[in-house]
Scaffold this active site. Structure first.
Site, PDB file in Angstrom:
ATOM      1  N   HIS A  84       1.070  -1.254   0.049  1.00 32.79           N
ATOM      2  CA  HIS A  84       0.076  -0.141   0.038  1.00 32.79           C
ATOM      3  C   HIS A  84       0.833   1.131   0.041  1.00 32.79           C
ATOM      4  CE1 HIS A  84      -3.863   2.122   0.880  1.00 32.79           C
ATOM      5  NE2 HIS A  84      -3.070   2.820   1.335  1.00 32.79           N
TER       6      HIS A  84
ATOM      7  N   TYR B  87      -8.086  17.325  -0.528  1.00 33.69           N
ATOM      8  CA  TYR B  87      -6.680  17.876  -0.172  1.00 33.69           C
ATOM      9  C   TYR B  87      -5.611  17.875  -1.329  1.00 33.69           C
ATOM     10  CZ  TYR B  87      -4.943  13.282  -0.514  1.00 33.69           C
ATOM     11  OH  TYR B  87      -4.623  11.895  -1.025  1.00 33.69           O
TER      12      TYR B  87
ATOM     13  N   ARG C  37     -10.862   0.493  -5.561  1.00 38.85           N
ATOM     14  CA  ARG C  37     -10.779   1.098  -4.530  1.00 38.85           C
ATOM     15  C   ARG C  37     -12.211   1.933  -4.201  1.00 38.85           C
ATOM     16  NH1 ARG C  37      -6.992   5.468  -1.232  1.00 38.85           N
ATOM     17  NH2 ARG C  37      -6.807   4.463   0.496  1.00 38.85           N
TER      18      ARG C  37
ATOM     19  N   HIS D 218      -5.966  -0.443   6.115  1.00 35.66           N
ATOM     20  CA  HIS D 218      -5.514   0.026   7.570  1.00 35.66           C
ATOM     21  C   HIS D 218      -6.438  -0.262   8.525  1.00 35.66           C
ATOM     22  CE1 HIS D 218      -3.471   2.369   4.542  1.00 35.66           C
ATOM     23  NE2 HIS D 218      -4.350   3.429   4.237  1.00 35.66           N
TER      24      HIS D 218
ATOM     25  N   ASP E  46       2.240   3.153   3.345  1.00 37.21           N
ATOM     26  CA  ASP E  46       1.233   4.053   3.037  1.00 37.21           C
ATOM     27  C   ASP E  46       2.146   5.439   2.806  1.00 37.21           C
ATOM     28  OD1 ASP E  46      -1.162   5.158   2.745  1.00 37.21           O
ATOM     29  OD2 ASP E  46      -1.104   6.233   4.824  1.00 37.21           O
TER      30      ASP E  46
END
Ligand SMILES: O=C(O)c1cc(C(=O)O)oc(=O)c1
Length: 310
Positions: free
Chosen positions: A37, A55, A130, A187, A263
């Site tokens: 990931h 963002y 996703r 996660h 991540d």
């Protein structure tokens, strides 16, 4: 590694750039380890961030991602489409195409995607889509659209990666369990680690995995989930110890359905940016035997993303 730069976009105020000069992990990754990931951001000058993004990050290029991969000792990467790129998968696909076959991808797609576009993505190395249910990151896609997408990608042998907050699992569970593919939870389903590990919220998540053999879990992001730290900085060898028991419980209960990822470049962290070398040093605390480490880092991700090599 080269330093973070920002292209023509202005970063979200307070944005934390990824860590430069990560330490060399003390934990030696097994041969063939997969970072299952990670993301690329832009560069924004080449691959603009999506108008609907929540963002604006600093750039994080494929060259910087692969430099980190090599530094940490990973052999391969799974590049997950970041929400700041919406359903424009070009930066992620470009990363796959420049990986010498050492990266696979997870895309974000919309209902209108053509079969030809899906075939091109497959050829580039995309193996999943996703579905994101984290409100601060995306506007929700209607469930009938997600079901339609799931049915189409199931035919390609892809899986669905889901990202949600633990408190939303009761409401989303029926939708997840009806999906026709392997499901990979991002996660750890974002447990609140200040709640008891044997409490009802985490038990619901474990039950979700226990009752559905097609559900896998990424035991990633202690830096995001930790409440009481300490962070992976300044040589800390026992970082995020409040998250460790939760991750370890998942690894030991479902050793054949867990994945691990950095991540990187860690979007939206606010308190600190981890030293990725020290983040890797968390792994032996959550997968405590060589056998568990081999499954978590090599066997499981290879089975999911490179089955033709298994
Ligand atoms: O928690 C997050 O902010 C986050 C965001 C993204 C993304 O923007 O794609 O991906 C992640 O894996 C985690």
């Amino acid at each position: 590694m080269s330093k973070p730069v920002t292209g023509p976009f202005e970063k979200t105020p307070g944005w934390l750039d990824w860590y430069t000069g990560p330490s060399t992990p003390r934990f030696k990754l097994p041969t063939g380890a997969v970072d299952a990931h990670c993301h690329v951001f832009g560069p924004g000058g080449e691959y603009p961030y999506a108008p609907e993004r929540k963002y604006t990050p600093c750039d994080a290029s494929r060259a910087q991602l692969y430099a980190l991969r090599d530094h940490l000792g990973f052999s391969r990467s799974v590049v997950v489409q970041a929400t700041c790129h919406g359903a424009d998968n070009r930066a992620m696909i470009d990363a796959l195409l420049h990986s010498d076959g050492k990266a696979r991808g997870v895309a974000t797609i919309r209902r209108g995607v053509s079969d030809a576009a899906l075939a091109t993505m497959h050829a580039a190395g995309v193996r999943g889509v996703r579905f994101n249910f984290v409100r601060r990151l995306v506007d929700f896609t209607p469930k009938d659209e997600l079901n339609e997408i799931a049915a189409r990608i199931a035919r390609l042998g892809w899986h669905v990666v889901i990202y949600f907050e633990a408190v939303d699992l009761p409401e989303l569970r029926d939708f997840f369990t009806a999906l026709p593919t392997t499901i990979v939870v991002d996660h750890m389903g974002r447990p609140d680690v200040s709640k008891p590990i044997d409490g009802p919220e985490f038990e619901l998540f474990l039950r979700f995995m226990r009752e559905h053999a097609n559900v896998w879990c990424k035991v990633s992001c202690p830096e995001r989930l930790s409440v009481s730290g300490p962070p992976a900085l300044h040589g800390e060898q026992n970082a995020y110890r409040d998250v460790v028991p939760f991750a370890r419980r998942i690894v030991e209960t479902f050793p054949d359905r867990v994945l691990w990822g950095t991540d990187w470049p860690h979007p939206n962290l606010t308190g600190h940016m981890p030293d990725d070398g020290l983040l890797v040093d968390v792994i032996p605390h959550i997968a405590v035997t060589p056998d568990l480490q081999q499954k978590l880092l090599v066997d499981n991700p290879m089975r999911l993303y490179w089955p033709e090599e298994c």
